[in-house]
Design an enzyme around this catalytic site. Structure first.
Site, PDB file in Angstrom:
ATOM      1  N   ASP A 206      60.619  36.404 -38.718  1.00  0.00           N
ATOM      2  CA  ASP A 206      59.266  36.469 -39.259  1.00  0.00           C
ATOM      3  C   ASP A 206      58.518  35.164 -39.010  1.00  0.00           C
ATOM      4  O   ASP A 206      59.095  34.078 -38.995  1.00  0.00           O
ATOM      5  CB  ASP A 206      59.333  36.735 -40.762  1.00  0.00           C
TER       6      ASP A 206
ATOM      7  N   GLU B  91      58.380  37.800 -34.200  1.00  0.00           N
ATOM      8  CA  GLU B  91      57.045  38.178 -34.644  1.00  0.00           C
ATOM      9  C   GLU B  91      56.103  37.025 -34.284  1.00  0.00           C
ATOM     10  O   GLU B  91      55.936  36.078 -35.036  1.00  0.00           O
ATOM     11  CB  GLU B  91      57.023  38.436 -36.152  1.00  0.00           C
TER      12      GLU B  91
END
Length: 821
Positions: free
Chosen positions: A425, A480
């Site tokens: 993330d 990401e």
């Protein structure tokens, strides 16, 4: 997370090679680059050989611990020397793939040298990267001989104790000792043959900081943390998790093999119940995993696994990095979930958050930061250590113990819980000192390689990917990243950062833009096909039309954008379909399918979106009265046979089955032959399949001419207009489509839309139809099942291999009607 926490002002598409990418070297002459040029002058001798061997002579630059095992070290001096041949150092293979990167060769040499230096130090002082990443065997609570040894890194602490239920929270008899590297330790002998600290009992680290104040903190390496559910706002407690063999979950099933292309079901265990409450790991395993398997996904991506004290953070403000969230059960329950997934042939990825940490002091790592200097802290000090939009702390990736903590964290989840990989993330925040805040990336290479680049974070990610693939060669690791940094998805051995895939984050933004701001007649086929295919050569992407970011309160799912309030009144099959529902279901299928088929080398869907879940996600918070009403999934909608949600779910199942039987996602053959603006049609090939998308809101074309590669007979294999998908059944599935040759063989400019063959089809409005080439040398034992769920058509494997071309070709056709009418 980027969308939900508003990291970036304007995400950009991932631009392939273009003149705009060939930037001026002088404009990125930064501090890092000046250092790089100095290093390059010294070591202009071959980064590539370093990447292969990771070993070269150098003097000692690190001190070493004195308690038996090299588990801690701090930088004391740098007198490094290198003797590598100049010929090897000049060749960084990623520069061969993209020559536009050549002006930034110094930058690549600099970060490669830092990576190799770090690995070499691990080898010299810790037994190598893999051994270094076993920090959880030394830090935290571990059985050693006839007792428990507890170690904690807290260099700023003046005194330290371990306290808990086992000593009545009185640490006077459990004083810890500190070594020269800031590591506190204590050995607590067993009592009458039993552990002095019982399993499932509470523990904390108590220390005195510079002001003379004693504070209690949850141990940084704790394996479990819980909170009193009856006390509002209560702090979490660390829990000593060491179940006896009879209570320890034993894995029964091996990891499934790595699929050719991941089809990912993104899920949040806590909100997966149909009831307004927090779901458990075991309930998810028994009730939700079978749904995922039934829809032909091959990978599950679990969110919010690492413990986070604030539920509404969606799991992104992590407090306890080695602890599975106690809201949904125990660590053994999570192991049951993963083992159950493996038994179903599903791989499991974890959404790992190493980009930042919770700002909480009492139950997070931030509590260890009291009074620490910038060189002896988990986090940077001052503004550099704080993310102003996320209200969270930012790691110091240049610190030895921070590297141990984070790299060991990855190994812990892989080995203890048998995860099959990670989705990292917030990678954009890690890559740049500006964290992407108010940064609209345009694809200009100066945006990626300048003083704004956080080279320490880049090196950490290189180390992380090297470690993961060393421990588990078949791991799947996804970044990401919204910036599109070149090389993010190339191997570390080539000078890349090492991720297997990058999320194609520009695609959902494009769909939102169209749904919010354009009428159907204004949709551009060229623009859509360009954005779906706009990714870097040789760097794989996971495409998605919507993820959790597009599903949270304040935004809308695609289904909700399309049908809005009519979803509450118009989804019954017992009533006539309204124009809004008809349009919504048709476009929902088309948007998800063209995103899957054209947007990347893998596909992702968020839990519930496969059947058009009608409402956003709203976690319990003060603004909604702490309600769980919209923090759940209404599975009853898709399970109710007379509701139209079942049609979108069936099509989702079918398009996944199509990739199982005709592996188009893993095929490098991707050719857009027609982007017809007038007739709103996109025609493309992926593998040996031919896809025809008609986005026109009204017009149906009979005899529409489509180009293809291979001559022969084609039949329908998937049709969004089939009755079982809520369509009108306008396309006959028993019709043979025979090709005609086009132009002069071997002369593409004489072909039809640059394709050597063509055939004609019926293309109804707002439909997508897929055609496969019939191998007439094989006797078909079954007709194509139109639902796509049980497709049994045989495919010549050798023929499939022949279409694995080495490039992605996007050849947009002429604007006039290709039907030749």
């Amino acid at each position: 997370m980027l969308g939900s926490l508003s990291l970036l002002a304007a995400p950009s598409a991932f631009r392939p090679f273009s003149s705009s990418s060939r930037t001026n070297r002088s404009s990125c002459s930064t501090t890092d680059h000046r250092l790089a040029r100095q290093l390059a002058a010294e070591c202009r001798r071959g980064s590539q050989i370093l990447l292969r061997r990771h070993v070269f002579p150098r003097n000692s630059v690190y001190g070493r611990v004195s308690y038996g095992s090299p588990i801690s070290a701090v930088m004391v001096q740098d007198t490094s020397t290198m003797t590598i041949s100049e010929e090897d150092a000049e060749h960084i293979r990623i520069l061969d793939v993209d020559t536009a990167l050549l002006p930034f060769k110094d930058h690549f040499q600099y970060r490669i040298k830092k990576y190799v230096d770090q690995k070499t130090l691990f080898e010299k002082h810790e037994g190598g990267l893999e051994e270094f990443a076993k920090g959880y065997l030394k830090f935290g609570f571990n059985k050693e001989d006839d007792g428990i040894v507890y170690r904690e890194w807290a260099p700023a602490a003046r005194e330290a104790q371990v306290v808990g239920d086992f000593n009545g929270w009185d640490g006077s008899n459990h004083q810890m000792e500190k070594n020269q590297f800031g590591v506190w330790s204590i050995k607590i002998p067993d009592s009458e043959g039993k552990s002095a600290i019982p399993h499932n009992s509470r523990v904390k680290f108590r220390f005195k900081h510079g002001d003379g104040v004693w504070v209690d903190r949850i141990p940084a390496w704790v394996k479990y943390a819980t909170v009193d559910p009856n006390a509002f706002g209560a702090p979490y407690d660390g829990v000593h998790w060491d179940p006896p063999p009879s209570e320890r979950y034993e894995f029964k099933y091996p990891r499934p093999p790595k699929p050719k292309a991941p089809r990912i079901y993104e899920a949040h265990v806590g909100m997966s119940s149909s009831e307004p409450r927090i779901n458990s790991y075991r309930e998810f395993a028994d009730e939700v995993l079978p749904r995922i398997k039934a829809n032909n996904y091959n990978t599950v991506q679990l969110m919010a696994v690492m413990e986070h004290s604030y539920y509404a953070s969606f799991g992104y403000h992590v407090t306890n990095f080695f602890s599975a969230s106690s809201r949904s059960g125990t660590p053994e329950d999570l192991k049951y979930l993963i083992d159950k997934a493996h038994s179903l042939g599903l791989r499991v990825l974890m959404d790992v958050v190493h980009s930042h940490a919770s700002n909480n002091v009492t139950d997070g790592l931030n509590g260890f930061d009291v009074g620490q200097s910038s060189q002896e802290s988990y986090f940077h000090t001052g503004e550099r250590g704080y993310h102003k939009l996320w209200d969270s702390r930012l790691f110091n990736y240049g610190n030895w113990e921070v590297l141990r903590f984070l790299l060991s964290n990855l190994r812990w989840w892989l080995e203890e819980f048998k995860f099959d990989g990670f989705r990292f993330d917030g990678v954009t925040s890690m890559l740049y000192h500006h964290h992407g805040i108010n940064m609209a990336f345009t694809g200009n290479y100066n945006e990626y390689f300048s003083e704004a680049t956080d080279v320490d974070a880049v090196v950490y990610l290189m180390l992380a990917n090297s470690l993961i693939h060393s421990i588990l060669p078949d791991a799947t690791v996804i970044a990401e990243d919204v910036s599109g940094m070149p090389g993010l998805g190339r191997p570390v051995s080539e000078g890349g950062i090492g991720f297997d895939y990058r999320l194609a984050m520009a695609i959902p933004d494009k769909w939102i833009d169209y749904l919010k701001n354009k009428n159907d007649e204004e949709w551009s086929m060229k623009d859509l096909s360009w954005n779906l295919t706009n990714r870097r050569y040789t760097e794989k992407c996971i495409s998605y039309a919507e993820s959790h970011d597009q599903s949270i309160v304040g935004d809308k799912t695609i289904a909700f954008f399309l049908m809005d309030k009519e979803m509450y009144s118009g989804m019954s099959c017992l009533t006539e379909t309204s124009p809004a529902i008809e349009r919504g279901i048709a476009l929902h299928k088309m948007i998800h399918f063209i995103t899957m088929a054209l947007g990347g080398e893998g596909y992702l869907n968020f839990m519930g979106n496969e059947f058009g879940h009608p409402e956003w996600i709203d976690f319990p918070r003060e603004g909604n009265g702490w309600s769980y009403e919209k923090c759940r999934r209404q599975w009853n909608l898709v399970d109710t046979d007379h509701l139209r949600y079942k049609f979108m779910n069936a099509f989702d199942r079918a398009m996944n089955a199509l990739d199982d039987n005709f592996p188009f996602l893993s095929s490098a053959k991707q050719i857009v032959s027609c982007a017809d603006e007038e007739h709103k049609v996109i025609v493309f090939e992926r593998g040996d399949l031919v896809f025809v998308f008609n986005f026109h809101p009204e017009k149906t074309y009979d005899g529409y001419k489509v180009g293809c590669d291979l001559p022969g007979k084609y039949r329908v294999v998937l049709d969004s207009d089939a009755w079982e998908f809520g369509g009108h059944g306008r396309v006959a599935h028993d019709v043979d489509h025979f090709t005609s040759p086009e132009g002069i063989p071997g002369v593409p400019e004489t072909n039809f839309n640059n394709r050597p063959n063509s055939f004609k089809v019926l293309s109804p409005s707002r439909t997508c139809v897929v055609y496969y080439k019939v191998d007439e040398s094989l006797k078909e034992t079954n007709e194509a099942n139109l639902s796509g769920v049980d497709v049994t058509l045989k495919v010549d494997a050798a023929e499939q291999e022949n279409v694995e071309e080495s490039t992605i070709l996007v050849a947009h056709g002429a604007e006039e009607n290709p039907g030749g009418n």
